[in-house]
Design an enzyme around this catalytic site. Structure first.
Site, short mmCIF file in Angstrom:
data_model
loop_
_atom_site.label_atom_id
_atom_site.label_comp_id
_atom_site.label_asym_id
_atom_site.label_seq_id
_atom_site.Cartn_x
_atom_site.Cartn_y
_atom_site.Cartn_z
N ALA A 97 0.83 -1.21 0.00
CA ALA A 97 0.00 0.00 0.00
C ALA A 97 0.87 1.26 0.00
O ALA A 97 0.62 2.19 -0.79
CB ALA A 97 -0.95 0.00 1.21
N GLU A 98 1.87 1.32 0.85
CA GLU A 98 2.71 2.52 0.91
C GLU A 98 3.52 2.68 -0.36
O GLU A 98 3.73 3.80 -0.85
CB GLU A 98 3.62 2.53 2.14
CG GLU A 98 4.40 3.82 2.23
CD GLU A 98 4.65 4.31 3.62
OE1 GLU A 98 5.28 5.39 3.73
OE2 GLU A 98 4.24 3.67 4.60
N THR A 99 3.98 1.57 -0.93
CA THR A 99 4.71 1.63 -2.20
C THR A 99 3.84 2.24 -3.28
O THR A 99 4.27 3.14 -4.02
CB THR A 99 5.16 0.22 -2.61
OG1 THR A 99 6.08 -0.28 -1.63
CG2 THR A 99 5.82 0.22 -3.98
#
Length: 127
Positions: free
Chosen positions: A48-50
């Protein structure tokens, strides 16, 4: 872009860039399992953060960058094998902050994890 980062050993691959989204896949295997043989929640958050951070970087000027300042995730369904696909879409793209929603689904299209990422827009450091 993924070489020599956490994305490389986890097998995260960007697959699609659309007019309002960015998509990537990640395998569900021994690299991304937790001890019970399920997709590790931390691996979902890393995906998700990527996605959110990369999408954010694509929406700012060359002299700007994005850094995560808050992320949350709700893990809704266990996955034991196959792959998951994450899709990031902007909820807010401002001058100083951005908010992205990332939906992670299994191979059958069922929602596995929903995440919200807040980014700060910062000046890109000179090299």
């Amino acid at each position: 872009m993924s070489r020599n980062t956490a994305m490389e050993p986890l097998g995260i691959v960007f697959t699609e860039l659309g007019p309002d989204y960015l998509r990537a896949t990640m395998p569900v295997d021994v690299r991304t399992h937790q001890p019970y043989g399920l997709l590790h929640g931390g691996a979902s958050v890393l995906l998700a953060e990527t996605l959110g951070s990369t999408a954010g970087m694509l929406s700012v000027g060359e002299d700007e960058g994005c850094v995560g300042i808050e992320i949350n995730a709700n893990h809704l369904r266990g996955v034991r094998s196959g792959r998951v696909t994450g899709t990031a879409r902007a909820l807010h793209v401002g001058r100083s902050t951005q908010v992205w929603e990332i939906r992670i689904e299994d191979d059958a299209g069922r929602l596995v994890c929903i995440s919200r990422l807040t980014l700060a827009v910062v000046a890109r450091p000179r090299r």
